[in-house]
Scaffold this active site. Structure first.
Site, PDB file in Angstrom:
ATOM      1  N   LYS A  61       2.205   0.366   8.025  1.00 22.17           N
ATOM      2  CA  LYS A  61       1.144  -0.649   7.992  1.00 22.17           C
ATOM      3  C   LYS A  61       0.805  -1.060   9.416  1.00 22.17           C
ATOM      4  CE  LYS A  61       2.390  -4.675   6.300  1.00 22.17           C
ATOM      5  NZ  LYS A  61       2.655  -5.759   5.324  1.00 22.17           N
ATOM      6  N   LYS A 121      -0.833   2.404  -0.970  1.00 22.65           N
ATOM      7  CA  LYS A 121      -0.896   0.938  -1.000  1.00 22.65           C
ATOM      8  C   LYS A 121      -2.342   0.532  -0.729  1.00 22.65           C
ATOM      9  CE  LYS A 121       1.516  -3.031  -1.040  1.00 22.65           C
ATOM     10  NZ  LYS A 121       2.377  -3.363   0.122  1.00 22.65           N
ATOM     11  N   GLU A 170       2.227  -4.524  -9.830  1.00 24.71           N
ATOM     12  CA  GLU A 170       2.698  -5.672  -9.044  1.00 24.71           C
ATOM     13  C   GLU A 170       2.384  -6.990  -9.731  1.00 24.71           C
ATOM     14  OE1 GLU A 170       2.307  -5.714  -4.633  1.00 24.71           O
ATOM     15  OE2 GLU A 170       1.025  -7.449  -5.034  1.00 24.71           O
ATOM     16  N   GLU A 221       9.402  -7.161  -3.379  1.00 25.07           N
ATOM     17  CA  GLU A 221       8.405  -6.944  -2.331  1.00 25.07           C
ATOM     18  C   GLU A 221       8.174  -8.216  -1.518  1.00 25.07           C
ATOM     19  OE1 GLU A 221       5.694  -4.373  -5.481  1.00 25.07           O
ATOM     20  OE2 GLU A 221       4.715  -5.637  -3.982  1.00 25.07           O
TER      21      GLU A 221
END
Length: 265
Positions: A61, A121, A170, A221
């Site tokens: 990221k 993602k 999620e 997470e």
């Protein structure tokens, strides 16, 4: 840290992705057929199950909406190799460009560099997003319950399964967990970050862990700064942790991954 906009970061991000989806004129049927012709995936969920200690999903990221630039000049292939040497079970790669500085090229470079399964993602709001994930080489797609209605959640879960993709579903609270399970989720990520402020609530994952059924693979997470946080989630019953910022900023990412894994023993 920047201040969250009214309505929270997620609302603005998802709205932008929905606008892009409405403007997308590509044929869903053609994309799905192309995705079905892709080579077999590497088995994201299976890799997490097969990991004897707490499994680490190591993230690539460049930046985040709340923290700004993390490592904008990172080399995704090099970082993926560091993660692999450290013992990461899987990778997570941001492909959202506007908010996270990611790209499809980042995912492809990381996946080509190692033999690990890779999560795309991003913010899935359309069937094309699911098919695109498969076509670009991802092994798993992210479905955020807070961003989808029940019909979309069921439809995207079913399409992912049809295309051979795992779906990391999620959730942020008990109601979203119930919706995920009703949609057939077999891989659930519990995000400890508040949707409105992006602040981390470390009690969230421990509380929700008790409601995740046996047989559903669980991933903790956000807000995992080091081995102590990973150990807490492992003790709560999580099969895996997804770690981004602390690994991306670290000078020794391989060593940091090893330390996370050791915390679950």
């Amino acid at each position: 840290m920047s201040t969250a906009p009214a309505g929270g970061y997620l609302a603005g991000i998802v709205a932008q992705h929905r606008r892009a989806a409405r403007a997308d004129r590509r044929s869903v049927v053609d994309l799905v057929e192309q995705a079905r012709r892709c080579e077999p995936t590497r088995g994201f969920r299976a890799r997490l199950i097969d990991t004897p200690s707490v499994a680490v999903v190591a993230e690539i990221k460049r930046r985040s909406p709340s923290k700004g630039d993390l490592r904008p000049d990172l080399d995704p292939a090099s970082l993926a190799r560091h993660y692999r040497r450290g013992g990461a079970a899987c990778l997570s790669v941001l492909t959202d460009s506007e908010w996270f500085g990611g790209s499809v090229a980042d995912l492809r470079a990381a996946r080509e560099a190692v033999d690990l399964p890779v999560l795309r993602k991003d913010f899935t709001v359309d069937e094309r997003d699911v098919a695109d994930a498969r076509i670009m080489g991802a092994d798993c797609v992210l479905l955020i319950v807070a961003a989808l209605d029940d019909a979309e959640l069921r439809r995207f879960c079913a399409l992912a399964q049809d295309l051979g993709l795992d779906a990391l579903v999620e959730v942020h609270d008990e109601a979203e967990l119930r919706r995920a399970l009703q949609a057939g989720a077999e891989l659930v990520g519990v995000n400890q970050r508040d949707l409105l402020t992006f602040e981390v609530d470390q009690d969230r994952a421990a509380r929700l862990a008790q409601a995740i059924p046996d047989g559903v693979v669980s991933v903790g997470e956000s807000g995992i700064a080091g081995p102590a946080d990973a150990a807490r989630l492992s003790d709560a019953g999580y099969d895996a942790v997804l770690v981004g910022e602390s690994l991306v900023r670290c000078e020794d990412p391989a060593g940091a991954v090893r330390a996370l894994i050791a915390s679950g023993n």
